[in-house]
Motif scaffolding. Structure first.
Motif, PDB file in Angstrom:
ATOM      1  N   GLY A  28       0.785  -1.237   0.000  1.00 36.00           N
ATOM      2  CA  GLY A  28       0.000   0.000   0.000  1.00 36.00           C
ATOM      3  C   GLY A  28       0.816   1.286   0.000  1.00 36.00           C
ATOM      4  O   GLY A  28       2.050   1.277  -0.086  1.00 36.00           O
ATOM      5  N   ASP A  58      -2.079  -0.215   5.789  1.00 35.49           N
ATOM      6  CA  ASP A  58      -2.843  -0.277   4.534  1.00 35.49           C
ATOM      7  C   ASP A  58      -3.616  -1.578   4.368  1.00 35.49           C
ATOM      8  O   ASP A  58      -4.290  -1.759   3.357  1.00 35.49           O
ATOM      9  N   ASP A  59      -3.451  -2.482   5.316  1.00 32.35           N
ATOM     10  CA  ASP A  59      -4.095  -3.782   5.104  1.00 32.35           C
ATOM     11  C   ASP A  59      -5.618  -3.632   5.127  1.00 32.35           C
ATOM     12  O   ASP A  59      -6.173  -3.018   6.040  1.00 32.35           O
ATOM     13  N   PRO A  60      -6.294  -4.187   4.108  1.00 32.00           N
ATOM     14  CA  PRO A  60      -7.754  -4.020   4.050  1.00 32.00           C
ATOM     15  C   PRO A  60      -8.478  -4.649   5.237  1.00 32.00           C
ATOM     16  O   PRO A  60      -9.618  -4.284   5.528  1.00 32.00           O
ATOM     17  N   ASP A  61      -7.819  -5.578   5.944  1.00 37.02           N
ATOM     18  CA  ASP A  61      -8.442  -6.215   7.109  1.00 37.02           C
ATOM     19  C   ASP A  61      -7.880  -5.660   8.414  1.00 37.02           C
ATOM     20  O   ASP A  61      -7.999  -6.313   9.461  1.00 37.02           O
ATOM     21  N   ASP A 104      -9.950  -5.897  11.467  1.00 35.41           N
ATOM     22  CA  ASP A 104     -10.650  -7.178  11.674  1.00 35.41           C
ATOM     23  C   ASP A 104      -9.715  -8.155  12.376  1.00 35.41           C
ATOM     24  O   ASP A 104      -8.648  -8.501  11.855  1.00 35.41           O
ATOM     25  N   ALA A 155      -9.783 -13.132   8.889  1.00 38.66           N
ATOM     26  CA  ALA A 155      -8.934 -11.998   8.497  1.00 38.66           C
ATOM     27  C   ALA A 155      -7.458 -12.348   8.682  1.00 38.66           C
ATOM     28  O   ALA A 155      -6.616 -11.968   7.864  1.00 38.66           O
ATOM     29  N   ARG A 177      -6.348 -14.168   5.629  1.00 46.55           N
ATOM     30  CA  ARG A 177      -6.133 -13.287   4.463  1.00 46.55           C
ATOM     31  C   ARG A 177      -4.850 -12.477   4.645  1.00 46.55           C
ATOM     32  O   ARG A 177      -4.075 -12.296   3.703  1.00 46.55           O
ATOM     33  N   LYS A 178      -4.600 -11.994   5.853  1.00 45.75           N
ATOM     34  CA  LYS A 178      -3.368 -11.231   6.117  1.00 45.75           C
ATOM     35  C   LYS A 178      -2.148 -12.126   5.896  1.00 45.75           C
ATOM     36  O   LYS A 178      -1.127 -11.683   5.363  1.00 45.75           O
ATOM     37  N   ARG A 202      -1.448 -12.440   2.231  1.00 46.85           N
ATOM     38  CA  ARG A 202      -0.906 -11.182   1.698  1.00 46.85           C
ATOM     39  C   ARG A 202       0.537 -10.973   2.150  1.00 46.85           C
ATOM     40  O   ARG A 202       1.386 -10.557   1.356  1.00 46.85           O
TER      41      ARG A 202
END
Ligand SMILES: CC(=O)SCCNC(=O)CCNC(=O)[C@H](O)C(C)(C)COP(=O)(O)OP(=O)(O)OC[C@H]1O[C@@H](n2cnc3c(N)ncnc32)[C@H](O)[C@@H]1OP(=O)(O)O
Ligand SMILES: O=C([O-])CC(=O)C(=O)O
Length: 375
Positions: A77, A107-110, A113, A118, A121-122, A125
């Protein structure tokens, strides 16, 4: 107050895990029940990530799914992007990358969460982002652009492409892929333990991984691979220089980097593969110097101290032959270990209890306060 705690928590069982297992006497390592000798060179790093983070070797459909998620998650990000120029050339790469990994959280979208979903997903990423961050760091300090990722190359081949600026030979990419598999997880090593301690306070994935990066960087842990290369390159002459070098180091009370291990009392099974790769690359590149110095050093240290090479020892000559700059060796370790660290954070969060050991108090007792003017 605990008494007689082993120094450095040697042999203390600090967590239960189903991710990896070591038999230090026999020199065996397994990931989720698969012997490292059975999977090294046979599974890709992406398959290894699936095994560690998701529990199974993937079917082709699962692997395709993960590969897509890794490609989608690769881009980092705005905060890390803006920090990159500031941290390049201001300390070591591991210091810079530790800072950048911490910045990825913002910047992490989660970010907000804290669920296990989440976390997963992290985890994906972070595995995707770290190689691109290391390549971005290298490009920034060399004043060039990062070549686009090549989907045909996978994480390993793309990383070599982005670091060296040249498409790697197929065998070089395969060898590096195997290196990533070999370094991916290792039970309660210092950086993984650090990650689990941070995670166990119910802190977030990125905080745990930032802590792990800090622990990995030390020369008694992942930082040893860089130290090994510096040792090898400090030897000016031929292999006959190795014996006096090792003797002088030991006589001066210094450790020989890349040797010894807290758990293995015999050969580290990963060193077996890395030694073979070091020899193969010596043949392929026509430069046998570091392989031969390494072989001699291995013999001398075994004869004089009874110590075996650990994972960091032959990794040095392998990474050097692959064209990786020496100060990126430990970041490369982190790229691989990210898969294990994140799997451990998920496992910790799935069945959490605060990790808070005891200590042996060794200070004075029954002291009495006195006025500052009387001290
Ligand atoms: C990925 C990884 O983290 S693998 C490890 C990477 N680290 C290194 O390669 C650094 C060099 N090795 C070492 O420092 C150690 O072997 C470690 C940190 C890996 C393991 O440490 P420990 O289990 O705590 O062993 P410790 O450091 O107490 O050593 C025990 C004895 O062996 C000696 N020893 C251990 N490793 C070495 C070495 N590489 N060179 C010389 N002597 C050594 C110590 O000096 C000590 O001797 P003493 O009992 O006479 O004082
Ligand atoms: O297990 C350890 O203590 C160190 C190690 O080899 C690793 O982290 O790969």
């Amino acid at each position: 107050m605990a008494e007689n705690s082993p120094r450095g928590l040697a042999d203390v069982v600090a967590a239960s895990t189903s991710i990896s297992d070591i038999d230090g006497r026999e020199g065996r390592l397994s990931y989720r029940g698969y012997d490292i000798h059975d999977i090294a060179g046979r599974i890709s790093f992406e398959e290894c990530v699936h095994l560690l983070q998701r529990g199974t070797l993937p079917t082709q459909a699962q692997l395709d799914g993960l590969t897509g998620e890794l490609a989608d998650g690769r881009r980092y990000g705005a905060v890390a992007t803006s920090l990159l120029p500031a941290v390049v050339n201001s300390g070591t790469p591991m210091e810079a990358l530790r800072t950048l990994v911490s910045a990825l959280a913002i910047d992490d979208p989660d970010a907000a969460d804290a669920s296990i979903e989440a976390d997963r997903r992290k985890a994906t990423r972070l595995v995707a982002q770290l190689p691109v961050l290391v390549a971005g760091y290298e490009a920034q300090r060399s004043g060039r652009e990062v070549p686009d990722a090549d989907p045909e190359l996978g994480i390993a081949g793309t990383f070599l492409l982005q670091i060296t600026g040249e498409r790697p030979a197929p065998r070089a990419a395969e060898i590096f892929d195997e290196c990533l598999v070999l370094h991916a997880d290792h039970t309660m090593n210092a950086s993984t333990f650090t990650a689990r301690v941070v995670a166990a306070t119910l802190s977030d994935m990125h905080s745990a991984i930032t802590g792990a990066m800090g622990a990995l960087r030390g020369p008694l842990h992942g930082g040893a691979n860089e130290a090994v290369m510096k040792t090898l390159s400090s030897i000016d002459g031929d292999v006959s220089e190795v014996d006096p070098f090792v003797r002088a180091e030991l006589d001066a009370g210094r450790k020989i980097m890349g040797f010894g291990h807290r758990v293995y009392k015999t050969e580290d099974p990963r060193a077996t593969h890395l030694r073979r790769m070091s020899e193969e690359l010596a043949e392929l590149t026509g430069n046998r110097r570091y392989y031969e110095l390494s072989r001699r050093m291995e013999q001398v240290v075994l004869d004089s101290k009874g110590l075996y090479p650990n994972v960091d020892f032959f990794a040095a000559s392998v990474y050097h032959a692959l064209g990786i700059p020496t100060d990126l060796f430990t970041p490369v370790f982190a790229i691989s270990r990210m898969s294990g660290w994140t799997a451990h954070v998920i496992e910790q969060h799935e069945d959490n209890r605060l990790i808070r050991p005891d200590s042996d108090y060794t200070g004075p007792h029954d002291q009495r306060w006195v006025e500052i003017s009387q001290r």
